[in-house]
Motif scaffolding. Structure first.
Motif, PDB file in Angstrom:
ATOM      1  N   LEU A   1      36.609  52.199  48.042  1.00  0.00           N
ATOM      2  CA  LEU A   1      36.218  51.353  46.907  1.00  0.00           C
ATOM      3  C   LEU A   1      36.760  51.922  45.608  1.00  0.00           C
ATOM      4  CD1 LEU A   1      32.402  50.433  47.064  1.00  0.00           C
ATOM      5  CD2 LEU A   1      34.329  48.829  47.054  1.00  0.00           C
ATOM      6  N   ARG A   2      36.632  53.230  45.464  1.00  0.00           N
ATOM      7  CA  ARG A   2      37.109  53.890  44.246  1.00  0.00           C
ATOM      8  C   ARG A   2      38.620  53.794  44.130  1.00  0.00           C
ATOM      9  NH1 ARG A   2      32.767  58.791  44.922  1.00  0.00           N
ATOM     10  NH2 ARG A   2      31.102  57.719  43.797  1.00  0.00           N
ATOM     11  N   ASP A   3      39.271  53.825  45.276  1.00  0.00           N
ATOM     12  CA  ASP A   3      40.728  53.699  45.321  1.00  0.00           C
ATOM     13  C   ASP A   3      41.164  52.318  44.819  1.00  0.00           C
ATOM     14  OD1 ASP A   3      43.325  54.932  46.976  1.00  0.00           O
ATOM     15  OD2 ASP A   3      43.255  52.744  47.009  1.00  0.00           O
TER      16      ASP A   3
ATOM     17  N   LEU B   1      34.000  44.374  41.606  1.00  0.00           N
ATOM     18  CA  LEU B   1      33.878  45.722  42.174  1.00  0.00           C
ATOM     19  C   LEU B   1      32.742  46.480  41.497  1.00  0.00           C
ATOM     20  CD1 LEU B   1      37.622  46.822  42.621  1.00  0.00           C
ATOM     21  CD2 LEU B   1      35.933  46.486  44.438  1.00  0.00           C
ATOM     22  N   GLU B   2      32.577  46.259  40.199  1.00  0.00           N
ATOM     23  CA  GLU B   2      31.475  46.922  39.485  1.00  0.00           C
ATOM     24  C   GLU B   2      30.128  46.428  40.021  1.00  0.00           C
ATOM     25  OE1 GLU B   2      32.872  46.209  35.514  1.00  0.00           O
ATOM     26  OE2 GLU B   2      34.158  47.986  35.574  1.00  0.00           O
ATOM     27  N   GLN B   3      30.086  45.145  40.390  1.00  0.00           N
ATOM     28  CA  GLN B   3      28.872  44.606  41.014  1.00  0.00           C
ATOM     29  C   GLN B   3      28.613  45.283  42.360  1.00  0.00           C
ATOM     30  OE1 GLN B   3      29.994  40.227  40.227  1.00  0.00           O
ATOM     31  NE2 GLN B   3      28.012  40.120  41.245  1.00  0.00           N
ATOM     32  N   VAL B   4      29.702  45.523  43.101  1.00  0.00           N
ATOM     33  CA  VAL B   4      29.572  46.186  44.402  1.00  0.00           C
ATOM     34  C   VAL B   4      28.993  47.590  44.219  1.00  0.00           C
ATOM     35  CG1 VAL B   4      30.868  47.177  46.343  1.00  0.00           C
ATOM     36  CG2 VAL B   4      31.364  44.850  45.583  1.00  0.00           C
ATOM     37  N   PHE B   5      29.543  48.337  43.263  1.00  0.00           N
ATOM     38  CA  PHE B   5      29.022  49.684  42.998  1.00  0.00           C
ATOM     39  C   PHE B   5      27.540  49.602  42.662  1.00  0.00           C
ATOM     40  CE2 PHE B   5      33.571  50.819  42.045  1.00  0.00           C
ATOM     41  CZ  PHE B   5      33.672  51.882  42.932  1.00  0.00           C
ATOM     42  N   GLU B   6      27.186  48.612  41.859  1.00  0.00           N
ATOM     43  CA  GLU B   6      25.800  48.464  41.445  1.00  0.00           C
ATOM     44  C   GLU B   6      24.888  48.156  42.631  1.00  0.00           C
ATOM     45  OE1 GLU B   6      25.626  46.382  37.641  1.00  0.00           O
ATOM     46  OE2 GLU B   6      23.579  45.800  38.215  1.00  0.00           O
TER      47      GLU B   6
ATOM     48  N   ALA C   1      30.193  53.131  38.920  1.00  0.00           N
ATOM     49  CA  ALA C   1      31.564  52.698  39.184  1.00  0.00           C
ATOM     50  C   ALA C   1      32.503  53.825  38.776  1.00  0.00           C
ATOM     51  CB  ALA C   1      31.873  51.434  38.407  1.00  0.00           C
ATOM     52  N   ARG C   2      33.242  54.325  39.740  1.00  0.00           N
ATOM     53  CA  ARG C   2      34.159  55.421  39.443  1.00  0.00           C
ATOM     54  C   ARG C   2      35.495  55.162  40.128  1.00  0.00           C
ATOM     55  NH1 ARG C   2      31.370  60.645  41.112  1.00  0.00           N
ATOM     56  NH2 ARG C   2      33.143  61.037  42.473  1.00  0.00           N
TER      57      ARG C   2
END
Ligand code: FE
Ligand code: FE
Ligand code: ZN
Ligand code: FE
Length: 188
Positions: free
Chosen positions: A34-36, A78-83, A89-90
């Motif tokens: 995900l970070r990638d 993607l920020e929603q996924v991290f949340e 989000a990194r």
């Protein structure tokens, strides 16, 4: 988990055996990926304006501009996924996307401004980028499903569809004229 005594383990031991616990190796792999792709998407937002500027035809320039807007939405997704996963989000540098974007830059240096050949080259570069993204999101969506993260899977699936559409649009542009025009261009 059974483990050979005496072998060195690099994995962090948590003392838990539940495969779904917060430190499962698959979850760690998923987060890493995900970070990638998060890094990759951000990198693409810097490349797309340059590709739009370098394009010869308005159609291709518009397609790049449009995909920039779509990409900004993908970053938010993607920020929603991290949340959803209770993570900050990194981004983690994606060597592949860095390389693909440099190749896109390279074709602009190697082709003449204002030619259809330049556009044909930019389409090849852009499709290589889209295919990388399709592979990344396809795998991530599948992993999310396996881990039972259905909301996450749905978000990733949405982006996957957008990447496929972008790829399809580029194919259309190439086939509807750019490649044919390029075929008639001669070196001066
Ligand atoms: Fe994308
Ligand atoms: Fe990557
Ligand atoms: Zn990478
Ligand atoms: Fe894309």
């Amino acid at each position: 988990m059974a483990n050979n005594a005496g072998t060195t383990r690099t994995k962090k031991t948590t003392g838990k055996t539940n495969a779904k616990d917060d430190r499962s190796m698959l979850r760690e792999l998923f987060i890493d990926e995900l970070r990638d792709i998060y890094w990759a998407e951000k990198h693409i937002t810097k490349a797309l304006p340059k590709m739009a500027k370098g394009a010869t035809s308005d159609e291709l320039a518009n397609a790049f501009q449009q995909h920039l807007t779509v990409t900004e939405g993908q970053i938010e997704r993607l920020e929603q996924v991290f949340e959803l996963m209770d993570l900050t989000a990194r981004a983690k540098k994606c060597e592949a996307m860095e390389g693909l974007v440099s190749e896109g830059q390279e074709v602009m240096d190697e082709t003449e401004k204002g030619t259809a050949t330049r556009d044909a080259a930019l389409i090849i570069s852009a499709q290589k980028i889209e295919h990388y993204e399709i592979a990344a999101y396809g795998s991530l969506a599948q992993l999310a499903k396996t881990m039972g993260l259905n909301d996450v899977a749905t978000l990733l699936q949405q982006t996957l569809e957008e990447e496929k559409q972008a790829d399809e649009m580029l194919t259309q542009l190439a086939e509807s004229g750019i490649n044919i025009n390029a075929e008639g261009e001669e070196e001066e």
